[in-house]
Design an enzyme around this catalytic site. Structure first.
Site, short mmCIF file in Angstrom:
data_model
loop_
_atom_site.label_atom_id
_atom_site.label_comp_id
_atom_site.label_asym_id
_atom_site.label_seq_id
_atom_site.Cartn_x
_atom_site.Cartn_y
_atom_site.Cartn_z
CE LYS A 105 81.12 52.37 51.35
NZ LYS A 105 80.57 52.76 50.04
CG ASP A 145 78.61 49.73 51.12
OD1 ASP A 145 78.71 50.62 50.27
OD2 ASP A 145 79.42 48.77 51.17
#
Ligand code: GLU
Length: 417
Positions: A105, A145
């Protein structure tokens, strides 16, 4: 601090489950921390001629199953702990739906809505060049995201192509690109639609009639909007919606298409259809059958969980229900469809996009959706089986399936050297 809370929740769950399944200590040790934590501080030219310094992260948690994979978040709350927690969730999510990726991430700590398009372009490009060859089509593959989209991915791909060493399959360095620039049909809607495919499987399983149901949704960004549209397609009526500005409630039903269009333009619920904004608590107190959480983490805790009247809580976002909130919901007989299963549609279609890029193919929407449904159904059924046989929660069953798979792979391969 909310980011610390998510990190603690994910680590605690990991420890709890690995103890139940007697995972080998060395494998537990490897998975308990990310492999690489990359932090970059980089200056960017603003439109007014000044420079601003930004902090960017890329946390690569694990790559035993394949290249690191996961989104890039642009949000003022991005932090090391939050990104570490989300990267571990990606490892578990990819293993759960059995795609050949590990977990990662990344993000930049800032609010993208306060910057011009040109500034966003420079911020994204400078971040990508700072990451250099820490990303790559067979090494680490970012995706959209919170606060990022297909445009962000296209800028990342183009920058990588211009500064990175790898020229082969360079467009597969990121997924979630626009269709023009190598994206896949169905990627944009995949997370939201995938969440509702899981709701459909749950409804089939519990003999619940979606066409006569009502639902409430928190967050009308990419995930929330597509989830709401798919619920409406199933005949479910939207009766409450919440975002940072407040809550709209209408027991007669809110027009989902009109709301999605309004949100795309205005980015706030304020002013929609002349409805009066109510408090955040009013959202959790509202009558509905299904509550979809598609905003951010840590939304349902001790304060919210006792108020919820729904039969099912659906985690479209990552980590929206805290462990304390989960304990209260389960105690009250409210089922939870957990994030790593529910929102996995996004990364599954990311995988399809990556495969198409590598093979220079472009699949039709119908093919993407059929393959997505099949993969999600397989994961749902496997998790449901564990839940029934081992009398576990859905979340614990997801972790068990995913971690057992990773454990088996480590045991077969051994730890280098
Ligand atoms: N950001 C999404 C997630 O949390 C998608 C990740 C991806 O497609 O790599 O699952």
């Amino acid at each position: 601090m909310s980011d610390r809370k998510l990190y603690q929740a994910v680590s605690d769950k990991f420890t709890e489950i690995t103890e139940q399944m007697a995972m080998h200590d060395s494998i537990k040790m490897i998975l308990s921390q990310p492999k690489n934590e990359i932090i970059v501080n980089f200056p960017v030219l603003m439109d007014d001629g000044s420079y601003q310094l930004f902090k960017g992260y890329r946390i690569q948690h694990n790559n035993i199953l394949g290249p690191f994979k996961g989104g890039i978040r642009f949000h003022p709350e991005v932090s090391l702990d939050e990104t570490k927690a989300l990267s571990m969730l990606m490892t578990i999510k990819c293993a759960l739906v059995q795609i050949p990726f590990g977990g990662a991430k990344g993000g930049i700590k800032f609010s993208p809505f306060k910057y011009s398009r040109e500034e966003l372009r420079r911020i994204t490009r400078r971040f990508t060049s700072a990451l250099g060859n820490n990303i790559g089509p067979s090494h680490d593959i970012p995706a959209p995201d919170v606060g990022t989209n297909s445009q962000t991915m296209v800028w990342m791909m183009d920058t990588y192509k211009n500064v990175g060493k790898t020229q082969e399959f360079h467009n597969a360095v990121v997924t979630g690109k626009s269709l023009n620039c190598g994206g896949s049909e169905g990627r944009n809607s995949a997370t939201g639609f995938g969440a509702i495919y899981n709701v459909e499987y749950w409804a089939e399983d519990t003999k619940f009639d979606l066409s006569k149901s009502t639902f409430a949704i928190q967050g009308m960004g990419n995930v929330g909007s597509f989830a709401a549209l798919k619920m409406a397609e199933n005949g479910s009526k939207l009766v409450a919606v919440n975002d940072y500005a407040g809550t709209l409630i209408d027991p007669n039903g809110i027009d989902v298409e009109a709301l999605a269009t309004y949100m795309q333009e205005k980015r706030t619920l304020e002013g929609f259809n002349g409805l009066k904004l109510q408090s955040r608590d009013a959202f959790f107190e509202a009558e509905n059958d299904i509550m979809i959480l598609a905003a951010l983490e840590n939304q349902v805790a001790e304060n919210e969980a006792p108020k919820i009247k729904s039969k099912l809580v659906v985690e479209g976002a990552n980590g929206p229900v805290t462990p304390e909130g989960e304990a209260i919901l389960l105690e009250r007989g409210i089922e939870i469809l957990p994030d790593i299963l529910t929102n996995a549609g996004g990364v599954v279609v990311s995988y399809f996009e990556w495969v198409q890029n590598k093979n220079s193919e472009s699949w039709e929407l119908e093919e993407v959706e059929r393959k997505l449904r099949k993969r999600l159904k397989r994961a749902f059924d496997a998790v449901r089986k564990i839940q029934i046989e081992e009398k576990k929660s859905m979340r614990d069953s997801c972790y068990l399936r995913a971690l057992n798979y990773i454990n088996d792979v480590y045991l077969e391969r051994g730890i280098f050297p």
